[in-house]
Design a protein around this motif. Sequence first.
Motif, PDB file in Angstrom:
ATOM      1  N   ASN A 104       2.738  14.364 -18.065  1.00  0.00           N
ATOM      2  CA  ASN A 104       3.648  13.887 -17.011  1.00  0.00           C
ATOM      3  C   ASN A 104       2.942  13.835 -15.662  1.00  0.00           C
ATOM      4  O   ASN A 104       3.177  12.928 -14.862  1.00  0.00           O
ATOM      5  N   LYS A 105       2.074  14.804 -15.419  1.00  0.00           N
ATOM      6  CA  LYS A 105       1.312  14.835 -14.169  1.00  0.00           C
ATOM      7  C   LYS A 105       0.345  13.660 -14.115  1.00  0.00           C
ATOM      8  O   LYS A 105       0.174  13.026 -13.062  1.00  0.00           O
ATOM      9  N   ILE A 106      -0.296  13.360 -15.236  1.00  0.00           N
ATOM     10  CA  ILE A 106      -1.225  12.225 -15.284  1.00  0.00           C
ATOM     11  C   ILE A 106      -0.479  10.931 -14.969  1.00  0.00           C
ATOM     12  O   ILE A 106      -0.946  10.099 -14.172  1.00  0.00           O
ATOM     13  N   ARG A 107       0.690  10.757 -15.594  1.00  0.00           N
ATOM     14  CA  ARG A 107       1.475   9.537 -15.353  1.00  0.00           C
ATOM     15  C   ARG A 107       1.970   9.470 -13.909  1.00  0.00           C
ATOM     16  O   ARG A 107       1.975   8.404 -13.290  1.00  0.00           O
ATOM     17  N   LYS A 108       2.379  10.618 -13.382  1.00  0.00           N
ATOM     18  CA  LYS A 108       2.969  10.664 -12.039  1.00  0.00           C
ATOM     19  C   LYS A 108       1.996  10.178 -10.979  1.00  0.00           C
ATOM     20  O   LYS A 108       2.393   9.503 -10.017  1.00  0.00           O
ATOM     21  N   TYR A 109       0.699  10.508 -11.139  1.00  0.00           N
ATOM     22  CA  TYR A 109      -0.257  10.221 -10.080  1.00  0.00           C
ATOM     23  C   TYR A 109      -1.181   9.040 -10.383  1.00  0.00           C
ATOM     24  O   TYR A 109      -2.160   8.833  -9.677  1.00  0.00           O
ATOM     25  N   LYS A 110      -0.822   8.249 -11.394  1.00  0.00           N
ATOM     26  CA  LYS A 110      -1.629   7.067 -11.674  1.00  0.00           C
ATOM     27  C   LYS A 110      -1.612   6.079 -10.512  1.00  0.00           C
ATOM     28  O   LYS A 110      -2.547   5.308 -10.316  1.00  0.00           O
ATOM     29  N   TYR A 111      -0.537   6.119  -9.723  1.00  0.00           N
ATOM     30  CA  TYR A 111      -0.390   5.159  -8.621  1.00  0.00           C
ATOM     31  C   TYR A 111      -1.374   5.416  -7.480  1.00  0.00           C
ATOM     32  O   TYR A 111      -1.595   4.545  -6.637  1.00  0.00           O
ATOM     33  N   LEU A 112      -1.965   6.613  -7.407  1.00  0.00           N
ATOM     34  CA  LEU A 112      -2.839   6.947  -6.285  1.00  0.00           C
ATOM     35  C   LEU A 112      -4.014   5.975  -6.197  1.00  0.00           C
ATOM     36  O   LEU A 112      -4.646   5.646  -7.203  1.00  0.00           O
ATOM     37  N   SER A 113      -4.309   5.527  -4.993  1.00  0.00           N
ATOM     38  CA  SER A 113      -5.465   4.662  -4.777  1.00  0.00           C
ATOM     39  C   SER A 113      -6.703   5.525  -4.544  1.00  0.00           C
ATOM     40  O   SER A 113      -6.601   6.680  -4.112  1.00  0.00           O
ATOM     41  N   TYR A 114      -7.854   4.945  -4.802  1.00  0.00           N
ATOM     42  CA  TYR A 114      -9.090   5.658  -4.500  1.00  0.00           C
ATOM     43  C   TYR A 114      -9.335   5.608  -2.988  1.00  0.00           C
ATOM     44  O   TYR A 114      -9.050   4.601  -2.342  1.00  0.00           O
ATOM     45  N   PRO A 115      -9.835   6.705  -2.397  1.00  0.00           N
ATOM     46  CA  PRO A 115     -10.052   6.726  -0.935  1.00  0.00           C
ATOM     47  C   PRO A 115     -11.047   5.654  -0.502  1.00  0.00           C
ATOM     48  O   PRO A 115     -11.854   5.160  -1.299  1.00  0.00           O
ATOM     49  N   ASN A 116     -10.977   5.335   0.772  1.00  0.00           N
ATOM     50  CA  ASN A 116     -11.894   4.349   1.341  1.00  0.00           C
ATOM     51  C   ASN A 116     -12.554   4.948   2.583  1.00  0.00           C
ATOM     52  O   ASN A 116     -11.898   5.603   3.392  1.00  0.00           O
ATOM     53  N   TYR A 117     -13.871   4.728   2.704  1.00  0.00           N
ATOM     54  CA  TYR A 117     -14.598   5.269   3.855  1.00  0.00           C
ATOM     55  C   TYR A 117     -15.727   4.330   4.226  1.00  0.00           C
ATOM     56  O   TYR A 117     -16.481   3.859   3.372  1.00  0.00           O
ATOM     57  N   ASN A 118     -15.819   4.042   5.526  1.00  0.00           N
ATOM     58  CA  ASN A 118     -16.898   3.199   6.046  1.00  0.00           C
ATOM     59  C   ASN A 118     -17.706   4.023   7.041  1.00  0.00           C
ATOM     60  O   ASN A 118     -17.310   4.200   8.192  1.00  0.00           O
ATOM     61  N   GLY A 119     -18.834   4.527   6.580  1.00  0.00           N
ATOM     62  CA  GLY A 119     -19.664   5.394   7.417  1.00  0.00           C
ATOM     63  C   GLY A 119     -20.265   4.693   8.612  1.00  0.00           C
ATOM     64  O   GLY A 119     -20.607   5.348   9.614  1.00  0.00           O
ATOM     65  N   ASN A 120     -20.391   3.372   8.537  1.00  0.00           N
ATOM     66  CA  ASN A 120     -21.030   2.640   9.643  1.00  0.00           C
ATOM     67  C   ASN A 120     -20.178   2.634  10.903  1.00  0.00           C
ATOM     68  O   ASN A 120     -20.678   2.432  12.000  1.00  0.00           O
TER      69      ASN A 120
END
Length: 364
Positions: free
Chosen positions: A173-189
């Motif tokens: 249930n936890k796996i299904r619940k958080y499938k919607y999470l996006s991967y973080p984004n970072y621009n070091g420049n």
Amino acid sequence: MDRKKILFIGSFKLPKNGHYGGVYFASTTLRDGLKKEGFQIVEMDTTLKDISESRVYKRLPDIIVRQIKFLLTIFFNLKAKYLFVFLSGGASYIDKFLPILFSKLTFKKIIIFPRSGHLVNDYKKIKYKPFIKGVLKLSDKIICQSAFWKSYFSDLKVNQLKLTIIENWVDDNKIRKYKYLSYPNYNGNSGALFKIVFVSRIEKAKGIDKIISLVKKLKNDMNLSVHIYGAGSYEKELIDNIKKNNLGENLKFCGWLHKENMQEIINSYHLAVFPSHIEGYPNALLDYIFSKVPVVASNIPMVRAVGGAMINYYEANDTGDLVDKVKIVATDYKQAIQNAEELYESKCIQNALSASMDKLTQIL
């Protein structure tokens, strides 16, 4: 029905402060899964009243009373077929030895779940080794948390037929619940704030001091914010070190992170660090993976058995290497996210509770 009855020594009571470790989660989810499969579970609870209390003499009265209760429970369930036992360090093998021996004498199948990396060092100590060897010998099945542990027990000359790998599980249930999470984004420049998180027990063995050293070395090189979540016996030292090194602008201790929204909070960071020196199977690492963030972790075999090639490892005693690995992630964040995505997809299959239950019920 007695053939479907399992005596289960584990952690089942949630401490009043809500602070619990991996054994509580593993015990309760496994118990619930077994009940769904039609097994009758007789709970024999070992929950610590205070997760930060590590002094045995403080817990001794509770341990003695518990021993008597366990032996009586076994006596009044003589026809039960199985005994499940969760074990931590060497003291746990002493604590559980009598119930295991008594269960063996009453012809029960003993299935043990070793859960602590401290076993490696404790096995070398005279006071623990006879009890550890005794428990391993009395056991019918040993559930190994990873390939590392199967290899370790093999090296101790444990019968290969006893060893089965079932990695630590995550509730479906936890796996299904958080499938919607996006991967973080970072621009070091762009000079954007680079956010790092640590979530685990606050103990010296978890490598807390390495985080202090990391922030000291990085705070002048990049726009950095590090948050530490958890509870444990090393909290005071952590807070004192943050103040002593004037790191308050970049490093914050945030206290206990409750499980209900843990994944969303971890997902709000760019990187998770895991500098632990010793582990059984790092549940915190699973929390990172299912939160879809890249990870930098210490190069110890228990961690490598979980992360494979998809985690950036640093040599455990080399703070300079830790700094370098963090910079590598920040510099090539796209590659770090690709690794996080591949690791996440594999763990969704391998570490689901349903898959673990299938393996365990086949054993039974």
